[in-house]
Motif scaffolding. Structure first.
Motif, mmCIF file in Angstrom:
data_model
loop_
_atom_site.group_PDB
_atom_site.id
_atom_site.type_symbol
_atom_site.label_atom_id
_atom_site.label_comp_id
_atom_site.label_asym_id
_atom_site.label_seq_id
_atom_site.Cartn_x
_atom_site.Cartn_y
_atom_site.Cartn_z
ATOM 1 N N GLU A 168 2.271 -6.645 14.478
ATOM 2 C CA GLU A 168 3.129 -7.410 13.985
ATOM 3 C C GLU A 168 3.094 -8.144 12.604
ATOM 4 O O GLU A 168 2.047 -8.253 12.060
ATOM 5 N N GLY A 169 4.281 -8.069 11.868
ATOM 6 C CA GLY A 169 4.311 -8.464 10.697
ATOM 7 C C GLY A 169 4.366 -7.107 9.489
ATOM 8 O O GLY A 169 4.345 -7.331 8.334
ATOM 9 N N TYR A 170 4.019 -6.135 10.091
ATOM 10 C CA TYR A 170 3.997 -4.912 9.312
ATOM 11 C C TYR A 170 5.382 -4.513 8.659
ATOM 12 O O TYR A 170 6.213 -4.393 9.647
ATOM 13 N N VAL A 171 5.561 -4.233 7.526
ATOM 14 C CA VAL A 171 6.725 -3.926 6.818
ATOM 15 C C VAL A 171 6.810 -2.546 6.509
ATOM 16 O O VAL A 171 5.667 -2.216 5.514
ATOM 17 N N GLU A 172 7.551 -1.722 6.940
ATOM 18 C CA GLU A 172 7.581 -0.217 6.396
ATOM 19 C C GLU A 172 8.743 0.232 5.470
ATOM 20 O O GLU A 172 9.848 -0.228 5.705
ATOM 21 N N LEU A 173 8.123 0.621 4.468
ATOM 22 C CA LEU A 173 9.097 1.391 3.503
ATOM 23 C C LEU A 173 9.283 2.746 3.163
ATOM 24 O O LEU A 173 7.930 3.199 3.752
ATOM 25 N N GLN A 174 10.165 3.492 3.086
ATOM 26 C CA GLN A 174 10.369 4.960 3.126
ATOM 27 C C GLN A 174 10.639 5.243 1.758
ATOM 28 O O GLN A 174 11.678 4.793 1.160
ATOM 29 N N GLY A 175 9.962 6.174 0.941
ATOM 30 C CA GLY A 175 10.370 6.718 -0.335
ATOM 31 C C GLY A 175 9.162 7.785 -0.701
ATOM 32 O O GLY A 175 8.237 7.812 -0.225
ATOM 33 N N ASP A 176 9.493 8.186 -2.067
ATOM 34 C CA ASP A 176 8.719 8.984 -2.873
ATOM 35 C C ASP A 176 8.413 8.279 -3.988
ATOM 36 O O ASP A 176 9.002 8.119 -4.847
ATOM 37 N N ILE A 213 0.789 -1.188 0.092
ATOM 38 C CA ILE A 213 0.008 0.007 0.114
ATOM 39 C C ILE A 213 0.866 1.350 0.070
ATOM 40 O O ILE A 213 1.636 1.421 0.867
ATOM 41 N N THR A 214 0.737 2.046 -1.089
ATOM 42 C CA THR A 214 1.440 3.483 -1.113
ATOM 43 C C THR A 214 0.757 4.227 -0.372
ATOM 44 O O THR A 214 -0.463 4.245 -0.366
ATOM 45 N N GLY A 215 1.255 5.387 0.324
ATOM 46 C CA GLY A 215 0.340 6.562 1.001
ATOM 47 C C GLY A 215 -0.332 5.735 2.312
ATOM 48 O O GLY A 215 -1.325 6.049 2.499
ATOM 49 N N SER A 216 0.514 4.977 3.005
ATOM 50 C CA SER A 216 -0.189 4.134 4.320
ATOM 51 C C SER A 216 -0.012 4.807 5.548
ATOM 52 O O SER A 216 -0.540 4.151 6.479
ATOM 53 N N ALA A 217 0.550 5.964 5.758
ATOM 54 C CA ALA A 217 0.868 6.478 6.787
ATOM 55 C C ALA A 217 -0.228 7.252 7.655
ATOM 56 O O ALA A 217 -0.445 7.412 8.877
ATOM 57 N N ARG A 218 -1.308 7.598 6.734
ATOM 58 C CA ARG A 218 -2.326 8.010 7.284
ATOM 59 C C ARG A 218 -3.587 7.884 6.493
ATOM 60 O O ARG A 218 -3.755 7.569 5.300
ATOM 61 N N LEU A 249 6.491 8.868 2.634
ATOM 62 C CA LEU A 249 7.641 9.618 2.684
ATOM 63 C C LEU A 249 8.382 9.460 3.856
ATOM 64 O O LEU A 249 9.674 9.606 3.944
ATOM 65 N N GLY A 250 7.907 9.317 5.070
ATOM 66 C CA GLY A 250 8.420 9.315 6.166
ATOM 67 C C GLY A 250 7.932 8.030 6.947
ATOM 68 O O GLY A 250 7.428 7.264 6.802
#
Length: 102
Positions: free
Chosen positions: A49-57, A10-15, A37-38
Motif C-alpha cells: 500500500e502506498g506505492y506510486v507507480e510512474l512509467q517512462g523512459d 527510485i528509477t528502474g524499480s521494476a526488477r 519503462l512499463g
C-alpha cells in the motif's frame, strides 16, 4: 538513519536492484515512488500500500524531465537513480547505439 515518513523516488524499480531498494525503503517506513519503462505489478505487490507507480523512459533528457516533474508534483526526499541497461560486449565491438543506451 530514520527514514520513516520520507518519500523515495527510485528509477528502474521494476526488477533487480531497484526492486530491492523499493522493498527495503518500504520496510523501513518510507513511501516509495517507482518508475520503469512499463508496469511494475510485482514491485507494487512487494512494496504494498502506498506505492506510486510512474512509467517512462529516463534514457532521454525529455523522458527524464517528464518523470522528475511527475515525481516532484508528488514530492520526494530521496532519489535513487538506478535505471540502466546492460549490453555485454567488448567496447570495440559495441555499436554506437548500444554504447549510448548504456
Amino acid at each position: 538513519m530514520d527514514i520513516s515518513g520520507k518519500t523515495v523516488f527510485i528509477t528502474g524499480s521494476a526488477r533487480g536492484i531497484g526492486q530491492g531498494f523499493a522493498a527495503a525503503f518500504a520496510k523501513a517506513g518510507a513511501k516509495v515512488i517507482g518508475c520503469d519503462l512499463g508496469p511494475q505489478p510485482e514491485t507494487a505487490k512487494i512494496v504494498g500500500e502506498g506505492y506510486v507507480e510512474l512509467q517512462g523512459d529516463v534514457s532521454t533528457p525529455a523522458g527524464a524531465k517528464a518523470l522528475v516533474d511527475q515525481a516532484s508534483a508528488i514530492g520526494f526526499d530521496i532519489l535513487i537513480n538506478n535505471a540502466g541497461v546492460t549490453k555485454d560486449n567488448l567496447l570495440m565491438r559495441m555499436s554506437e547505439a548500444d554504447f549510448d543506451s548504456v
